[in-house]
Motif scaffolding. Structure first.
Motif, PDB file in Angstrom:
ATOM      1  N   SER B 107       0.671  -1.249   0.003  1.00  0.00           N
ATOM      2  CA  SER B 107      -0.084  -0.029   0.014  1.00  0.00           C
ATOM      3  C   SER B 107       0.788   1.299   0.091  1.00  0.00           C
ATOM      4  CB  SER B 107      -0.800  -0.019   1.464  1.00  0.00           C
ATOM      5  OG  SER B 107       0.041   0.256   2.484  1.00  0.00           O
ATOM      6  N   TRP B 112       2.884   6.501   2.274  1.00  0.00           N
ATOM      7  CA  TRP B 112       1.671   6.471   1.596  1.00  0.00           C
ATOM      8  C   TRP B 112       1.395   8.106   1.386  1.00  0.00           C
ATOM      9  CZ3 TRP B 112      -2.782   8.723   3.934  1.00  0.00           C
ATOM     10  CH2 TRP B 112      -2.629   9.032   5.252  1.00  0.00           C
ATOM     11  N   GLY B 115       5.167  10.265   0.163  1.00  0.00           N
ATOM     12  CA  GLY B 115       6.217   9.739  -0.801  1.00  0.00           C
ATOM     13  C   GLY B 115       5.917  10.037  -2.429  1.00  0.00           C
ATOM     14  N   TYR B 116       6.357  11.269  -2.759  1.00  0.00           N
ATOM     15  CA  TYR B 116       6.083  11.632  -3.968  1.00  0.00           C
ATOM     16  C   TYR B 116       6.740  10.748  -5.224  1.00  0.00           C
ATOM     17  CZ  TYR B 116      10.880  13.096  -3.556  1.00  0.00           C
ATOM     18  OH  TYR B 116      12.241  12.965  -3.265  1.00  0.00           O
ATOM     19  N   LYS B 120       1.883   3.620  -4.470  1.00  0.00           N
ATOM     20  CA  LYS B 120       0.911   3.071  -3.511  1.00  0.00           C
ATOM     21  C   LYS B 120       0.530   2.038  -3.623  1.00  0.00           C
ATOM     22  CE  LYS B 120       1.999   7.398  -2.096  1.00  0.00           C
ATOM     23  NZ  LYS B 120       2.629   8.026  -2.993  1.00  0.00           N
TER      24      LYS B 120
END
Lengths: 162, 163
Positions: B107, B112, B115-116, B120
């Motif tokens: 996921s 989540w 985190g650019y 995901k």
């Protein structure tokens, strides 16, 4: 072994036309602010002068100072021979950030500058290979460590937000 | 199991459904792509090593996706890597299975929200058979995940879609 004040004095004597500013009223080590377009000349001097002999670039990192509308780059230098250290800072305009590259002087600066370019969009003049280093080469959403960065909805058909 | 019981009572004759035999063969030699991503890969390697011995389930790491039956997505999948994983997956021959190992590949994990660069969940790119939770999962958890996958394969049918 020289401290920051003595190094600043040596820089002022050698480059009477350039502006230098010592910042030492912070709870961190003092650093010297100089002009981004002549940082290569200054670095050459710091590297080649036998009394300074800064042979190692410990770190080079970009910082987004959005409130002042500027992007800056910090250089952490060390002389492994003479055991002294120095921090340099250059400040550029956020809308057209341009800094002279120091890859000629310290080879290790190559990837550091690429990272600063990737994360902040700082353009390093005369860099031999200024590509993104971490983000995908076809990343079009901008430079992710800028404070006003917005992540895209999709990248190559993959949804990006959670 | 109960599949090969009769071999031992009736000499050389094996009586089994073709379906069961095929499933048994498949689930007993799941060759994996030798592919690790982040800290989960360290646990995956520990699982492969002698103490946990992945090999006893027929899991052998293969250097090419063209030899492999499963791919264990063991770690943080960046968007840059996701395109490569998709290519690896497409190179694997059917039937192919995927174990998503750890929170990151399930996921996005700790990345989540901010985190650019992180995908995901690997299920946005390729279909996942078994999700193994943990950060990172212990080798026992990965073994459990593999056993769950084996159960899933045992239930598959050649004629009707498995539920």
């Amino acid at each position: 072994m020289k401290n920051t004040e003595e190094i600043l004095q040596a820089l002022k004597e050698n480059f009477p036309d350039f502006s230098f500013e010592l910042k030492s009223d912070l709870p961190v080590e003092g650093f010297i602010i100089c002009n981004p377009l002549v940082i290569d000349k200054i670095s050459h001097f710091l590297h080649d002068n036998p009394e300074l002999n800064f042979d190692s670039l410990i770190n080079l990192s970009g910082v987004d100072e959005i409130k002042a509308n500027q992007l800056s780059v910090y250089y952490h230098l060390e002389s492994t021979e003479l055991k002294h250290k120095l921090v340099l800072k250059v400040v550029t305009d956020r809308n057209s950030p341009e800094v002279a590259s120091v890859t000629d002087i310290w080879k290790g600066a190559n990837w550091h500058e690429r990272e600063a370019y990737d994360m902040f969009g700082i353009k390093f003049l005369n860099h031999p290979d200024l590509r993104r280093i971490l983000m995908p080469y076809d990343w079009e959403a901008g430079h992710p460590l800028r404070k006003d960065y917005e992540n895209p909805e999709f990248y190559q058909g993959m949804k990006v937000p959670f | 199991m109960g599949l090969l019981d009769k071999e031992f009572t009736d000499g050389n004759i094996v009586i089994a459904k073709a379906e069961d035999l095929m499933n048994w063969a498949r689930l007993s030699s799941l060759w994996q792509v030798s592919f690790g991503l982040a800290c989960c890969a360290i646990e995956m390697m520990a699982t492969s090593a002698s103490h946990y011995d992945f090999d006893r389930f027929g899991v052998i790491p293969r250097p090419s996706p063209r030899h492999a039956d499963i791919i264990i997505i063991s770690g943080t999948v960046t968007l840059k890597m996701a395109t490569r994983i998709k290519r690896l997956y497409e190179q694997m021959p059917e039937p192919k299975y995927i174990i998503s190992m750890g929170s990151c590949s399930n996921s996005g994990g700790p990345y989540w929200e901010h985190g650019y660069h992180v995908l995901k969940g690997i299920d946005r790119v390729i279909p996942v058979d078994v999700y193994v939770p943990g950060c990172p999962p212990r080798p026992e958890a990965l073994l459990e995940g593999l056993i769950k996958l084996q159960e899933k394969i045992r239930k598959t049918s050649l004629v009707k879609k498995s539920t």
